[in-house]
Design an enzyme around this catalytic site. Structure first.
Site, mmCIF file in Angstrom:
data_model
loop_
_atom_site.group_PDB
_atom_site.id
_atom_site.type_symbol
_atom_site.label_atom_id
_atom_site.label_comp_id
_atom_site.label_asym_id
_atom_site.label_seq_id
_atom_site.Cartn_x
_atom_site.Cartn_y
_atom_site.Cartn_z
ATOM 1 N N SER A 119 0.840 -1.206 0.000
ATOM 2 C CA SER A 119 0.000 0.000 0.000
ATOM 3 C C SER A 119 0.869 1.247 0.000
ATOM 4 O O SER A 119 2.006 1.220 0.451
ATOM 5 C CB SER A 119 -0.880 0.027 1.249
ATOM 6 O OG SER A 119 -1.574 -1.181 1.393
HETATM 7 N N1 SAH Z 1 0.295 -5.000 4.332
HETATM 8 C C1 SAH Z 1 0.890 -5.434 3.102
HETATM 9 C C2 SAH Z 1 -0.044 -5.204 1.930
HETATM 10 C C3 SAH Z 1 -0.210 -6.463 1.155
HETATM 11 S S1 SAH Z 1 -1.484 -6.469 -0.039
HETATM 12 C C4 SAH Z 1 2.257 -4.827 2.894
HETATM 13 O O1 SAH Z 1 2.680 -3.986 3.692
HETATM 14 O O2 SAH Z 1 2.934 -5.233 1.940
HETATM 15 C C5 SAH Z 1 -2.705 -7.468 0.741
HETATM 16 C C6 SAH Z 1 -2.348 -8.886 1.045
HETATM 17 O O3 SAH Z 1 -3.516 -9.501 1.593
HETATM 18 C C7 SAH Z 1 -1.948 -9.751 -0.148
HETATM 19 O O4 SAH Z 1 -0.665 -10.245 0.074
HETATM 20 C C8 SAH Z 1 -2.978 -10.870 -0.165
HETATM 21 O O5 SAH Z 1 -2.458 -12.141 -0.528
HETATM 22 C C9 SAH Z 1 -3.431 -10.867 1.282
HETATM 23 N N2 SAH Z 1 -4.732 -11.493 1.547
HETATM 24 C C10 SAH Z 1 -5.886 -11.431 0.832
HETATM 25 N N3 SAH Z 1 -6.850 -12.170 1.430
HETATM 26 C C11 SAH Z 1 -6.282 -12.710 2.558
HETATM 27 C C12 SAH Z 1 -6.744 -13.580 3.590
HETATM 28 N N4 SAH Z 1 -7.998 -14.071 3.608
HETATM 29 N N5 SAH Z 1 -5.910 -13.911 4.571
HETATM 30 C C13 SAH Z 1 -4.623 -13.458 4.591
HETATM 31 N N6 SAH Z 1 -4.134 -12.649 3.641
HETATM 32 C C14 SAH Z 1 -4.938 -12.280 2.642
#
Ligand code: SAH
Length: 276
Positions: A119
């Site tokens: 993000s």
């Molecule tokens: N906080 C992260 C942002 C990652 S984007 C950072 O700092 O990089 C969001 C992430 O949520 C993705 O990696 C995706 O695989 C994950 N995601 C989506 N649904 C999910 C679920 N049910 N449980 C765990 N992770 C999930």
């Protein structure tokens, strides 16, 4: 008092990386590793985070460019000093691919592999500021235990580690869970616990949480998150609205029940069930 898990724990055979996937959506997340030694915050103080080599393309010192990012965040309305300090401490460039390092301190989301994105800094800061405004705070001003859904590359977990006593961060994609572990290992953050599993189920063993933050957008906030939230705690989650757009949803759990606010529109990757 609820029993807390001890770390690191051995992975049960059913979750071991045998190449045979667990059926999607089954079973709780497994704590794979806690990241480092005890006491103090390793990213705090005398720029400990910068001890690691700075990739070329960013110059010799990333703290100046990070300070400039923090100034812009403050100008754009982030007022929480703890959040600004945390954003100033975490070396975001160490969480992105080397080809993207020069963009690491721009206010932009960046690809982290497997179709997911880190993000943009303004969204991370805004969400953590909102979280702190409604979460249970300890006497030292830190949030207690925080659950993050969607570890991705681990950046936001590192920021959270500066403003919470414990961070439980769960990721459903094995490749990103492993990447986050690699990214975070050199930072030795003892209060970050990485979990591999379906975050839609939350992580009951760490509950109750002072706060829960989702980095992926769902149709609704899963009941498990509300159940695992402490009274006095706050959930913040990008969620699809009645108009089919995504907006930040803030839910506070009070002794009188749940209180919900819908805030600004956002664009997050989708929250998906099961693991992969
Ligand atoms: N906080 C992260 C942002 C990652 S984007 C950072 O700092 O990089 C969001 C992430 O949520 C993705 O990696 C995706 O695989 C994950 N995601 C989506 N649904 C999910 C679920 N049910 N449980 C765990 N992770 C999930």
């Amino acid at each position: 008092m609820k029993q807390r898990p001890s770390f690191p724990v051995r992975m049960p055979a059913s979750n071991a990386p045998t190449g045979k996937p667990m059926p999607a959506g089954t079973g709780p997340a497994t704590v794979v590793k806690t990241l480092g030694a005890k006491r103090g915050h390793p990213l705090g103080g005398a720029d400990a985070a910068l001890a690691a080599p700075v990739p070329s393309g960013l110059g010799m010192d990333s703290s100046a460019v990070r300070a400039s990012m923090v100034r812009k965040l403050a100008e754009s309305g982030v007022g929480d000093a703890q959040v600004l300090a945390a954003m100033g401490q975490v070396p975001r460039h160490q969480f992105v691919d080397s080809a993207l390092v020069t963009q690491a301190y721009e206010d932009t989301s960046l690809p982290i592999g497997l179709g997911q994105t880190i993000s943009k800094p303004s969204v991370v800061a805004r969400m953590i500021e909102l979280l702190r405004q409604g979460a249970l705070l300890q006497a030292n001003g830190l949030m207690g235990r925080v659950l993050e859904i969607g570890t991705g590359c681990g950046y936001q977990a590192a920021v959270l580690s500066c403003v919470a006593s414990e961070v439980y961060s769960i990721e459903r994609l094995r490749g990103l869970h492993d990447k986050a572990r690699d990214n975070l290992r050199p930072m030795r953050l003892p209060n970050v616990h990485l979990l591999f599993g379906d975050g839609m189920l939350g992580y009951a063993k760490g509950a109750p949480y002072a706060a829960i933050i989702a980095a992926a957008g769902g149709e609704a906030v899963p009941q498990a998150w509300l159940d695992q939230l402490a009274v006095g705690g706050r959930v913040i989650a990008p969620t699809v609205t009645a108009h089919g757009q995504q907006a930040l949803l803030v839910i506070d759990k009070t002794s009188q029940g749940l209180r919900q606010q819908q805030l600004e529109p956002v664009h997050f990757v989708p929250l998906k069930s099961g693991i992969a």
